[in-house]
Scaffold this motif. Structure first.
Motif, mmCIF file in Angstrom:
data_model
loop_
_atom_site.group_PDB
_atom_site.id
_atom_site.type_symbol
_atom_site.label_atom_id
_atom_site.label_comp_id
_atom_site.label_asym_id
_atom_site.label_seq_id
_atom_site.Cartn_x
_atom_site.Cartn_y
_atom_site.Cartn_z
ATOM 1 N N LEU A 1 -3.185 -0.907 -12.565
ATOM 2 C CA LEU A 1 -3.858 -0.363 -11.393
ATOM 3 C C LEU A 1 -3.008 0.759 -10.822
ATOM 4 C CD1 LEU A 1 -3.967 -3.788 -11.110
ATOM 5 C CD2 LEU A 1 -5.654 -3.121 -9.402
ATOM 6 N N THR A 2 -3.641 1.670 -10.116
ATOM 7 C CA THR A 2 -2.892 2.666 -9.367
ATOM 8 C C THR A 2 -3.245 2.528 -7.890
ATOM 9 O OG1 THR A 2 -4.588 4.374 -9.631
ATOM 10 C CG2 THR A 2 -2.846 4.279 -11.294
ATOM 11 N N CYS A 3 -2.317 2.938 -7.044
ATOM 12 C CA CYS A 3 -2.542 2.875 -5.604
ATOM 13 C C CYS A 3 -1.735 3.958 -4.922
ATOM 14 C CB CYS A 3 -2.171 1.499 -5.048
ATOM 15 S SG CYS A 3 -0.424 1.059 -5.225
ATOM 16 N N SER A 4 -2.157 4.318 -3.731
ATOM 17 C CA SER A 4 -1.428 5.307 -2.942
ATOM 18 C C SER A 4 -0.326 4.665 -2.114
ATOM 19 C CB SER A 4 -2.397 6.054 -2.021
ATOM 20 O OG SER A 4 -3.393 6.711 -2.768
ATOM 21 N N PHE A 5 -0.508 3.388 -1.774
ATOM 22 C CA PHE A 5 0.499 2.666 -0.992
ATOM 23 C C PHE A 5 0.609 1.254 -1.535
ATOM 24 C CE2 PHE A 5 2.740 0.689 2.436
ATOM 25 C CZ PHE A 5 3.420 1.711 3.092
ATOM 26 N N ASP B 1 -11.600 2.406 6.538
ATOM 27 C CA ASP B 1 -11.984 3.369 5.508
ATOM 28 C C ASP B 1 -11.139 3.240 4.248
ATOM 29 O OD1 ASP B 1 -9.796 4.207 7.136
ATOM 30 O OD2 ASP B 1 -9.957 6.230 6.300
ATOM 31 N N LYS B 2 -10.068 2.468 4.285
ATOM 32 C CA LYS B 2 -9.176 2.350 3.134
ATOM 33 C C LYS B 2 -9.686 1.303 2.145
ATOM 34 C CE LYS B 2 -6.139 5.296 4.694
ATOM 35 N NZ LYS B 2 -5.998 6.621 4.039
ATOM 36 N N THR B 3 -9.628 1.647 0.867
ATOM 37 C CA THR B 3 -9.928 0.665 -0.176
ATOM 38 C C THR B 3 -8.662 -0.125 -0.479
ATOM 39 O OG1 THR B 3 -9.404 2.248 -1.947
ATOM 40 C CG2 THR B 3 -11.707 2.126 -1.201
ATOM 41 N N TYR B 4 -8.826 -1.375 -0.865
ATOM 42 C CA TYR B 4 -7.652 -2.202 -1.126
ATOM 43 C C TYR B 4 -8.001 -3.326 -2.107
ATOM 44 C CZ TYR B 4 -9.481 -6.000 1.789
ATOM 45 O OH TYR B 4 -10.245 -7.016 2.298
ATOM 46 N N THR C 1 -8.103 2.043 -15.723
ATOM 47 C CA THR C 1 -7.193 1.840 -14.597
ATOM 48 C C THR C 1 -7.964 1.931 -13.295
ATOM 49 O OG1 THR C 1 -5.394 2.840 -15.864
ATOM 50 C CG2 THR C 1 -5.077 2.639 -13.498
ATOM 51 N N ASP C 2 -7.910 0.868 -12.506
ATOM 52 C CA ASP C 2 -8.526 0.880 -11.176
ATOM 53 C C ASP C 2 -7.591 1.563 -10.188
ATOM 54 O OD1 ASP C 2 -10.682 -0.535 -12.108
ATOM 55 O OD2 ASP C 2 -9.869 -2.478 -11.524
ATOM 56 N N HIS C 3 -8.169 2.216 -9.191
ATOM 57 C CA HIS C 3 -7.361 2.821 -8.136
ATOM 58 C C HIS C 3 -7.839 2.318 -6.776
ATOM 59 C CE1 HIS C 3 -4.906 5.697 -5.923
ATOM 60 N NE2 HIS C 3 -5.968 5.916 -5.162
ATOM 61 N N VAL C 4 -6.886 1.983 -5.917
ATOM 62 C CA VAL C 4 -7.174 1.630 -4.532
ATOM 63 C C VAL C 4 -6.197 2.376 -3.644
ATOM 64 C CG1 VAL C 4 -8.166 -0.652 -4.998
ATOM 65 C CG2 VAL C 4 -5.682 -0.425 -4.702
ATOM 66 N N ASP C 5 -6.582 2.532 -2.380
ATOM 67 C CA ASP C 5 -5.671 3.181 -1.436
ATOM 68 C C ASP C 5 -4.434 2.326 -1.190
ATOM 69 O OD1 ASP C 5 -7.355 5.411 -0.973
ATOM 70 O OD2 ASP C 5 -8.556 4.235 0.419
ATOM 71 N N VAL C 6 -4.636 1.020 -0.996
ATOM 72 C CA VAL C 6 -3.536 0.098 -0.702
ATOM 73 C C VAL C 6 -3.642 -1.102 -1.629
ATOM 74 C CG1 VAL C 6 -2.393 -1.311 1.060
ATOM 75 C CG2 VAL C 6 -3.566 0.801 1.730
ATOM 76 N N LEU C 7 -2.543 -1.413 -2.290
ATOM 77 C CA LEU C 7 -2.483 -2.605 -3.136
ATOM 78 C C LEU C 7 -1.530 -3.595 -2.488
ATOM 79 C CD1 LEU C 7 -3.405 -3.950 -5.777
ATOM 80 C CD2 LEU C 7 -1.369 -2.982 -6.869
ATOM 81 N N ILE C 8 -2.034 -4.778 -2.188
ATOM 82 C CA ILE C 8 -1.248 -5.841 -1.554
ATOM 83 C C ILE C 8 -0.891 -6.864 -2.611
ATOM 84 C CG2 ILE C 8 -1.286 -7.690 0.181
ATOM 85 C CD1 ILE C 8 -3.371 -5.966 1.700
ATOM 86 N N HIS D 1 -11.668 -9.618 -2.229
ATOM 87 C CA HIS D 1 -10.796 -8.559 -2.754
ATOM 88 C C HIS D 1 -9.568 -9.119 -3.478
ATOM 89 C CE1 HIS D 1 -12.690 -5.057 -0.594
ATOM 90 N NE2 HIS D 1 -13.203 -6.078 0.092
ATOM 91 N N ILE D 2 -9.473 -10.436 -3.599
ATOM 92 C CA ILE D 2 -8.305 -11.056 -4.226
ATOM 93 C C ILE D 2 -8.537 -11.226 -5.727
ATOM 94 C CG2 ILE D 2 -6.781 -13.076 -4.264
ATOM 95 C CD1 ILE D 2 -7.567 -13.574 -1.344
#
Length: 494
Positions: free
Chosen positions: A132-136, A30-33, A3-10, A98-99
């Motif tokens: 995937l997991t994300c914080s936002f 500084d945010k990963t996305y 499972t990949d993790h990013v701060d923001v997933l669009i 990043h897409i």
């Protein structure tokens, strides 16, 4: 399963999603996305729609990004130019890397203990499920279905010997040169198709059940052309952008306050571009007031010009049945056709079809209330982009992306991890999209609602929303900030 993790997933790599990623790069470096896109290309709507003449239905100085000046001479631009603009922007800001293409999001599950979303996506190219997991979570997928447009029942269509196509999926092999074409519809797509196809067709008929307000605007902006000779693009762009924002806002406000006056002005303008004696009252005078549905813009009056030259015509009637040779109307008239285009609208699809759950309880989307037109009551760390209906989509998309960046910085600054909108205390609810268009009315019951006052009200007023979303307080009675492990109130369906 890894499972990949990013701060923001669009979600979505169209005009809104690329813009959201660019704002994130500029304001929260500084945010990963990551960006998940269900199709295999950047551009969203502007890559999907390939019908003749496809173009913007508003000026590009407001449909373009606030941070990326539109430099093309045309203010009302062709679809190819818009698609290239979105792709160039993605490349310039490093978003393209990043897409993840062909990733169709199925569901997202929020866990309060970890303050994370777990997002499940289907890879259409390999058939596997990706987690995937994300914080936002930030959805920029628009609100209509990409796989199928709306086509009403067409009695007798199976008898028609010609070809029936929908603009949303235009066939590459369709050559309409010298053909008789009937375009069913009266909205933005229809008024775009008719003059474009009339250039090569034997004749094009726009068959409408009821009229739409049509406004002719110049395809080039006089002020922009003048300023380009004296100022660099970054200086000229905001001046033209704000000029167009204020003009469109004034048009909308006048339409709401004096609809009879605006109706007269629109009909007078149409008469001025059509031959003497043309039945404007029948073909261009709707039963509703201006801006109850979107005005249709035609660059340089191209639709009116096609009608004046006799290359096209408008028929206001209803379909009785298709025949082998064309379409027979309720009046008894038969329209001969080799090609019929069903420009009959869209099917709405909220959040790109994904489902949401919070701590194991499924979110009942119609039961939620939008906060500032971009977040949902009871749904933590989540935002969605719904653009304006009375102005360019991107004006609101830019505001939403900017606000998300403000929220992320506020969370970091205060040591909080979760932001959750709350429902309005008064219980009043209204549709989130304030239009009477058919595509809205068909699906209004599956969309979130909005309240009657700020911050739960989606304003159709860009200057007012700039004050609210760029400069307004982040802490207000409509939102709660907390840390991981804080249980969410049960505002979702068990």
């Amino acid at each position: 399963m890894a499972t990949d993790h990013v701060d923001v997933l669009i979600v979505g790599a169209g005009l809104s999603g690329v813009g959201a990623a660019c704002h994130l790069r500029r304001r929260c470096p500084d945010k990963t996305y990551a960006v998940l896109e269900s199709r295999d290309a950047i551009g969203g709507t502007w890559d999907l729609f390939r019908y003749p003449g496809v173009r913007s239905d508003s000026d590009m100085f407001t449909l373009g990004y606030s941070f990326k000046p539109w430099t093309d001479p045309k203010a009302i631009a062709d679809g190819d130019a818009i698609r290239d603009y979105v792709r160039r922007t993605a490349d310039e800001y490093g978003v393209a890397d990043h897409i993840r293409f062909r990733h169709r999001v199925l569901r997202a599950d929020w866990d309060s203990a970890s303050a994370r979303w777990t997002v499940h996506a289907h890879r259409d190219d390999t058939g596997e499920t990706v987690v995937l997991t994300c914080s936002f979570l930030f959805t920029c997928a628009g609100y209509y279905r990409y796989d199928a447009g709306y086509t009403p029942a067409l009695p007798g269509a199976e008898r028609f010997a010609g070809r029936i196509v929908h603009p949303q999926h235009w066939p590459d092999d369709l050559d309409h040169t010298g053909k008789r074409v009937v375009v069913i519809g009266s909205g933005a797509t229809a008024v775009t198709l008719v003059p474009a196809m009339a250039e090569r067709a034997a004749h094009v008929t726009m068959l409408q059940r009821s009229p739409t307000y049509v406004l002719a605007l110049p395809s080039r902006d006089v002020l922009a052309d003048a300023l380009r000779r004296w100022l660099p693009a970054k200086a000229a762009y905001p001046v033209v952008r704000w000029k167009n924002v204020l003009l469109s806002t004034a048009n909308f406000q006048l339409s709401r306050r004096a609809p009879a006056l605006v109706r007269r002005l629109l009909l007078r303008a149409a008469r001025g571009r059509l031959p003497a004696g043309y039945d404007v009252a029948r073909h261009f005078s709707p039963r509703y007031d201006p801006w109850d549905q979107r005005l249709c813009v035609v660059p340089d009056g191209d639709l009116f010009a096609a009608l004046a030259r006799g290359r096209a015509s408008v028929v206001t009637d209803t379909i009785e049945t298709f025949t082998e040779r064309g379409v027979r109307l309720a009046s008894g008239e038969e329209l001969a056709a080799d090609v019929v285009v069903t420009a009959t609208g869209l099917n709405l699809l909220a959040l790109g079809g994904m489902t949401l759950s919070v701590d194991g309880a499924q979110v009942d989307l119609p039961g939620t209330v939008a906060y500032k037109g971009m977040m949902l009551s009871g749904v933590p760390n989540f935002a969605m982009t719904i653009g304006y209906t009375n102005a360019s989509w991107t004006l609101k998309a830019d505001l939403v992306a900017t606000y998300v960046c403000r929220l992320l910085r506020h969370l970091d600054r205060t040591g909080q991890q979760v932001v959750t909108p709350l429902p309005p205390p008064d219980g009043e609810r209204e549709p989130i999209i304030d239009l009477t268009a058919g595509y809205v009315l068909r699906s209004v019951d599956v969309l979130p609602k909005q309240g009657t006052r700020a911050p739960w009200r989606l304003h159709q007023n860009y200057p007012r929303d700039v004050l609210l979303m760029r400069h307004g307080r982040l802490t207000d009675p409509g939102v709660r900030f907390s840390r991981a492990g804080t249980p969410q109130r049960r505002t979702v369906r068990a």
